[in-house]
Design a protein around this motif. Structure first.
Motif, short mmCIF file in Angstrom:
data_model
loop_
_atom_site.label_atom_id
_atom_site.label_comp_id
_atom_site.label_asym_id
_atom_site.label_seq_id
_atom_site.Cartn_x
_atom_site.Cartn_y
_atom_site.Cartn_z
N GLU A 201 0.84 -1.20 0.00
CA GLU A 201 0.00 0.00 0.00
C GLU A 201 0.88 1.26 0.00
O GLU A 201 0.57 2.24 -0.69
N ALA A 202 1.97 1.22 0.77
CA ALA A 202 2.88 2.36 0.80
C ALA A 202 3.44 2.62 -0.58
O ALA A 202 3.58 3.78 -1.01
N SER A 203 3.75 1.56 -1.29
CA SER A 203 4.30 1.71 -2.63
C SER A 203 3.27 2.34 -3.57
O SER A 203 3.59 3.22 -4.36
N ARG A 204 2.02 1.90 -3.44
CA ARG A 204 0.96 2.51 -4.26
C ARG A 204 0.77 3.97 -3.88
O ARG A 204 0.55 4.82 -4.74
N ALA A 205 0.88 4.25 -2.58
CA ALA A 205 0.70 5.64 -2.13
C ALA A 205 1.80 6.53 -2.69
O ALA A 205 1.61 7.73 -2.85
N VAL B 66 -9.07 9.40 1.83
CA VAL B 66 -8.60 10.75 1.52
C VAL B 66 -7.47 10.70 0.50
O VAL B 66 -7.35 11.56 -0.37
N LEU B 67 -6.63 9.65 0.58
CA LEU B 67 -5.51 9.51 -0.35
C LEU B 67 -5.89 8.66 -1.56
O LEU B 67 -5.04 8.31 -2.36
N ARG B 68 -7.14 8.28 -1.63
CA ARG B 68 -7.63 7.42 -2.71
C ARG B 68 -6.87 6.10 -2.79
O ARG B 68 -6.60 5.58 -3.87
N GLN B 82 -9.02 21.01 -6.25
CA GLN B 82 -9.32 20.11 -7.36
C GLN B 82 -10.12 18.93 -6.83
O GLN B 82 -9.78 18.37 -5.78
N ASP B 83 -11.17 18.56 -7.55
CA ASP B 83 -11.94 17.39 -7.14
C ASP B 83 -11.18 16.15 -7.56
O ASP B 83 -11.01 15.88 -8.75
N ILE B 84 -10.69 15.37 -6.59
CA ILE B 84 -9.88 14.19 -6.94
C ILE B 84 -10.68 12.91 -6.77
O ILE B 84 -10.12 11.81 -6.91
N THR B 85 -11.98 13.01 -6.48
CA THR B 85 -12.77 11.81 -6.21
C THR B 85 -12.74 10.84 -7.38
O THR B 85 -12.69 9.63 -7.20
N ALA B 86 -12.81 11.39 -8.60
CA ALA B 86 -12.91 10.52 -9.77
C ALA B 86 -11.73 10.72 -10.71
O ALA B 86 -11.83 10.44 -11.91
N LEU B 87 -10.63 11.19 -10.14
CA LEU B 87 -9.44 11.44 -10.97
C LEU B 87 -8.92 10.12 -11.54
O LEU B 87 -8.91 9.10 -10.85
N GLY B 88 -8.49 10.14 -12.80
CA GLY B 88 -7.98 8.91 -13.44
C GLY B 88 -6.70 8.44 -12.79
O GLY B 88 -6.03 9.19 -12.08
N ASP B 89 -6.36 7.17 -13.06
CA ASP B 89 -5.19 6.56 -12.43
C ASP B 89 -3.91 7.36 -12.62
O ASP B 89 -3.16 7.59 -11.69
N GLU B 90 -3.66 7.76 -13.86
CA GLU B 90 -2.38 8.40 -14.17
C GLU B 90 -2.29 9.78 -13.51
O GLU B 90 -1.26 10.14 -12.94
N GLY B 97 2.60 12.69 -5.27
CA GLY B 97 3.77 13.38 -4.75
C GLY B 97 3.40 14.46 -3.74
O GLY B 97 4.20 14.80 -2.87
N ASP B 98 2.18 14.98 -3.84
CA ASP B 98 1.76 16.07 -2.95
C ASP B 98 1.14 15.59 -1.66
O ASP B 98 0.96 16.36 -0.73
N MET B 99 0.73 14.32 -1.62
CA MET B 99 0.03 13.82 -0.44
C MET B 99 0.57 12.45 -0.08
O MET B 99 0.56 11.53 -0.87
N GLN B 100 1.10 12.32 1.12
CA GLN B 100 1.74 11.08 1.52
C GLN B 100 1.21 10.59 2.85
O GLN B 100 0.49 11.31 3.54
N ILE B 101 1.56 9.37 3.20
CA ILE B 101 1.03 8.77 4.42
C ILE B 101 2.12 8.03 5.20
O ILE B 101 3.03 7.45 4.61
N VAL B 102 2.04 8.10 6.51
CA VAL B 102 2.86 7.28 7.39
C VAL B 102 1.91 6.35 8.12
O VAL B 102 0.95 6.81 8.74
N PHE B 103 2.20 5.05 8.03
CA PHE B 103 1.23 4.08 8.54
C PHE B 103 1.42 3.80 10.03
O PHE B 103 2.46 4.06 10.62
#
Ligand SMILES: Nc1ncnc2c1ncn2[C@@H]1O[C@H](COP(=O)(O)OP(=O)(O)OP(=O)(O)O)[C@@H](O)[C@H]1O
Ligand SMILES: [Mg+2]
Lengths: 308, 269
Positions: A201-205, B66-68, B82-90, B97-103
């Motif tokens: 999941e981290a990689s996808r993120a 939130v991060l899709r 920007q509405d990112i709810t239905a943004l395409g994969d690419e 790059g603008d939004m990241q997560i720490v698990f």
């Protein structure tokens, strides 16, 4: 956001190869230690090493290299094992030791091609089946796999060779075609569990595409059981190829293939026992060696599943 | 430190704006689990929004939506207008790059077969931002940033402590220089002594790099020190929302009061 600059003063002398790979080296030392503590693992390794040497240098190691290409020396027909011919001679007067040694290369080649092609088909299919979100694709791959697994591989290979016609090439093709389902099963199960890991999941993120994830995260985590299975299957593949040779659908008798040799030797049992005993022993030791090696590898690489 | 606006729940121009998020999981046996049920919030640039709530209240599910990383069953997500709810994969891939997560759990957030250096370099490689010597230098800088020795790049995760692994995860999350960071209980799997260090690192980074955080936690003391506003969740719904000081000083809901009274739970592994 801007990261503060790296201070080059902090960078000291470039690390040596040993320093950079210290962990890997330590890991391999541990593996070697664990492996060498088990007698059966070492026996397996020794047998496999022996047959690899015979396969690589057979023509130079054989005492009578000329005898392997179907020489006829009628004065020396069916001699019992002696100092000059440790394994005896066959009905054409050819030295059996030479023929068994030279046959190693054929047998190992056949085994290698079969397992590598089998894994080459099965592993990608397994990864796709395990990773895909499409129930249809997964279902299709797994149904096909189950179908192949339901029929005994050798029986299916027999049918294919019968259709293609006998011969080494057809025998290899047939066995390779029936060898992949085991890998699909193995890799699919492993992929299903690995893909739930947080690092995927981290990689996808981070924006990784699916091929990247499969190559860098899923496959490396499936590798240990694949290697173990490859080793186990090498022995089985050699045996299967010999079986096809034995019933006359694989290699043809003048070729020094073990199965084909036993096939001819059958009619000289039991009086001329050495004719079939030594090629049989070679098959037995090859299968034993690869199985013990695979068992030992499983104990160090994939210890959780060693109870099977 | 950016101060939180006192009552306005909606920012004039929020960095992240979530509207009516719903997530329904289809559990085994055809059962439906409404893990998140109509949650909306917004986070202003530079702000830290906390989410607290009991285990299973849907916090991580919100973070992932939130991060899709998972698709919402209903609702909309706006990021930087920007509405990112239905943004395409690419397009979504580039936006990551603008939004990241720490698990939550650093022990399974790192691939045991890849070195620390490879883990930190991964975002830069998949986004084809740097390679070769430039990549090497960026990884060094990221290790400096989270105060790990540069030689750690050659190590494997199993050789690191939990706190060190979490620093690696933070470095990896910062590699793409994001504006927005989701922290999903970044300390709950760690020892108490290490928790404080990680929180210090996060606080410092936020000031240095002017980041916006969505901070999820069990630990109310931590939320109190780090967050500007807080969302209290229970069973997939927001039961209370407001500036940290106000909510903590004067909880209007019985649920929030029990949360405040309860002893901090043991970290979950
Ligand atoms: N993939 C899934 N399939 C089915 N149910 C799920 C799934 N993921 C989460 N859930 C359920 O959704 C609910 C919310 O889960 P979530 O992980 O968001 O809780 P949380 O608030 O993060 O809890 P914790 O504090 O323990 O991390 C839980 O009841 C959980 O069982
Ligand atoms: Mg959670």
């Amino acid at each position: 956001m801007a990261l503060p600059d790296a201070s080059p003063a902090l960078a000291d002398a470039p690390p040596t190869f040993r320093m950079r790979h210290a962990t890997t080296i330590r890991q391999w030392r541990l593996y070697a230690h664990l492996f060498s503590r088990s007698f059966s693992s070492m026996l397996g390794l020794a047998l496999v090493a022996l047959f690899l040497v015979l396969a690589a240098f057979g023509p130079w190691l054989a005492p009578y290299p000329g005898d392997t290409a179907g020489a006829v020396k009628l004065s020396q027909r069916l001699l019992a094992p002696s100092f000059a011919h440790p394994f005896g001679t066959d009905e054409m007067g050819a030295d059996l030791l030479s023929r068994v040694i030279v046959g190693t290369r054929i047998s190992l080649w056949i085994g290698l091609i079969i397992t590598v092609v089998g894994a080459g088909i099965g592993v990608p299919l397994g990864i796709v089946a395990g990773y895909t979100k499409s129930r249809l694709l997964r279902g299709a791959i797994m149904r096909l796999t189950d179908l192949f697994l339901a029929v005994p591989g050798l029986a299916l290979a027999l049918a294919i060779v019968a259709a293609l016609g006998p011969g080494i090439a057809n025998c290899i093709a047939a066995l390779a075609l029936v060898w992949w389902p085991g890998y699909v099963r193995l890799v699919e199960a492993k992929t299903l569990s690995v893909k739930e890991e947080l690092f995927v999941e981290a990689s996808r993120a981070a924006g990784a595409r699916t091929p990247w994830i499969l190559w860098h995260h899923i496959l490396p985590n499936c590798l240990s059981p694949i290697i173990v299975k490859l080793s186990m299957d090498m022995g089985l593949a050699v045996l299967s190829a010999a079986s096809l040779g034995f019933i006359g659908l694989g290699a043809k008798p003048p070729d020094p293939e073990w199965g084909a040799m036993i096939s001819v030797a059958r009619s000289y049992m039991p009086d001329w026992w050495w004719y079939s005993a030594f090629p049989g022993l070679a098959i037995f030791l090859t299968v034993l060696g690869f199985n013990l090696l695979g068992d030992g590898l499983r104990d160090i690489l994939d210890p959780r599943s060693s109870g099977r | 430190m950016p101060t939180s606006p006192d009552v306005t729940p909606l920012h004039p121009s929020p960095l992240l704006h979530a509207i009516g998020l719903v997530k329904v999981f289809h559990a085994s046996g055809g059962r439906e689990v409404r893990a998140v049920d109509g949650v909306g919030f917004s986070i202003g640039t530079g702000e830290v929004l906390g989410i607290v709530g009991e285990s299973g209240s849907g916090k991580s599910t919100i973070a992932r939506m939130v991060l899709r990383l998972i698709e919402p069953s209903a609702g909309r997500i706006m990021f930087a207008g920007q509405d990112i709810t239905a943004l395409g994969d690419e397009a979504m891939r580039r936006l990551r790059g603008d939004m990241q997560i720490v698990f939550q759990n650093p022990h399974s957030a790192l691939n045991g077969r890849r070195t620390i250096g490879e883990a930190i370099a991964e975002p830069l490689r998949v986004q084809t931002i740097a390679r070769g010597a430039a990549l090497h230098a960026r990884v060094d800088r990221l290790l400096d940033l989270v105060s790990l020795p540069r030689a750690f790049r050659h190590r494997y995760p199993h050789e690191l402590s939990g706190g060190q692994k979490q620093r690696v995860c933070i470095a990896r999350a910062l590699a793409l220089e994001p504006r927005f960071l989701v922290l999903d209980e970044p300390t709950s799997a760690l020892d108490v002594s290490v928790q404080a260090q990680i929180l210090d690192v996060l606080g410092e980074l936020r000031r240095e790099l002017s980041l916006t955080y969505l901070f999820i936690s069990h630990n109310l003391a931590v939320v109190r020190t780090l967050c500007d506003r807080v969302l209290v969740m229970s069973q997939g719904r927001v039961v209370e929302e407001g500036p940290v000081a106000a909510v903590f000083a004067n909880p209007s809901q019985a649920y929030t009061r029990t949360l405040l009274d309860s002893v901090p739970r043991l970290p979950r592994i």
